[in-house]
Write an enzyme that holds these catalytic residues in place. Structure first.
Site, short mmCIF file in Angstrom:
data_model
loop_
_atom_site.label_atom_id
_atom_site.label_comp_id
_atom_site.label_asym_id
_atom_site.label_seq_id
_atom_site.Cartn_x
_atom_site.Cartn_y
_atom_site.Cartn_z
N ASP A 79 44.76 36.23 39.06
CA ASP A 79 43.30 36.22 39.02
C ASP A 79 42.76 34.79 38.96
OD1 ASP A 79 43.31 38.97 39.01
OD2 ASP A 79 43.15 39.13 36.82
N1 URA Z 1 47.32 41.17 35.53
C1 URA Z 1 46.02 40.80 35.49
O1 URA Z 1 45.19 41.51 34.97
N2 URA Z 1 45.69 39.63 36.05
C2 URA Z 1 46.57 38.78 36.61
O2 URA Z 1 46.20 37.70 37.08
C3 URA Z 1 47.92 39.18 36.64
C4 URA Z 1 48.27 40.38 36.10
#
Ligand code: URA
Length: 233
Positions: free
Chosen positions: A102
């Site tokens: 993310d």
């Molecule tokens: N799970 C999430 O919620 N975000 C990420 O970036 C990776 C795994």
């Protein structure tokens, strides 16, 4: 370089098979059919097999990147935000991220131009485990670990396979291990437990471990051993 060796280096065929292609009159250099085995080819010459250009294979490149928060894991961003590839625009090969993190997550990200390997690592049926350090708003406990271990069905119907959650000494932190990769998965699983994620960092991906010497935003090429381990993953 001998023409048959050049063709082999392009991944067109083995050297023996390349000789056969030449003998069959299917290979041209600058528009001329070349079928004698001693023929040489110079850089810049237009080599074709059945009319299709034979180009040297780009060297495979594997980069371990410590993604900082504030970069999107895409090639370009319609909103104009920084991407994980911005530092690699002048690189001699075109890299792609393997999987995603993310915008506000950080940690281990593999970048490569090896499409088949990336594809294999991401295919659900041979998904490699990934481990994350997380901090939540709240306190984690055995009930959260048990819920993760059992697998979860979220309110929106998302089914999450059993996952690992190991609460660390500070009870707002844990190591989470996923055997799959769904959009915002950890955030959604922990939000469903009423403990929203405030910080998330990927530490491992299959056999790869984020190198502690890499600061946020830094990168290094993978070692030969790391590449070999990934190929076997
Ligand atoms: N799970 C999430 O919620 N975000 C990420 O970036 C990776 C795994």
């Amino acid at each position: 370089m001998r023409l048959q060796k050049y063709l082999a280096s392009c991944g067109v065929a083995s050297r023996r098979a390349a000789e056969k292609l030449m003998a069959e009159g299917r290979v041209t250099v600058d528009g001329q059919v070349i079928s004698h085995m001693g023929a040489q080819v110079e850089p810049g010459q237009d080599v074709r097999v059945d009319g299709r250009p034979a180009l040297p294979e780009a060297e495979k490149c594997y980069i371990m990147y410590h993604k900082p928060a504030g970069e999107v894991t895409t090639v370009t961003d319609p909103e104009g935000r920084a991407t994980v590839l911005d530092k690699f625009r002048d690189f001699p090969v075109r890299l792609y991220p393997v999987g995603r993190l993310d915008y506000d997550s950080e940690g281990l990200l593999l970048l490569t131009n090896d499409g088949p390997l990336a594809h294999r690592l991401l295919a659900p049926r041979n998904h490699v485990d990934k481990t994350y350090f997380v901090r939540v708003d709240g306190e984690l406990d055995g009930a959260d670990a048990a819920a993760f271990a059992a697998g979860m069905m979220l309110e929106d119907g998302l089914v999450c396979l059993p996952a690992g959650l190991e609460v660390l000494e500070q009870p707002d932190t844990a190591l989470v291990t996923l055997h799959e990769g769904k959009y915002h998965q950890i955030k959604r699983m922990l939000a469903a437990r009423g403990k929203p994620v405030v910080y998330l960092k990927r530490l491992t991906m299959g056999p790869l471990m984020l190198d502690p010497v890499l600061e946020r935003g830094e990168w290094r090429p993978l070692s030969a051993e790391e590449v070999a381990a990934l190929r076997q993953a």
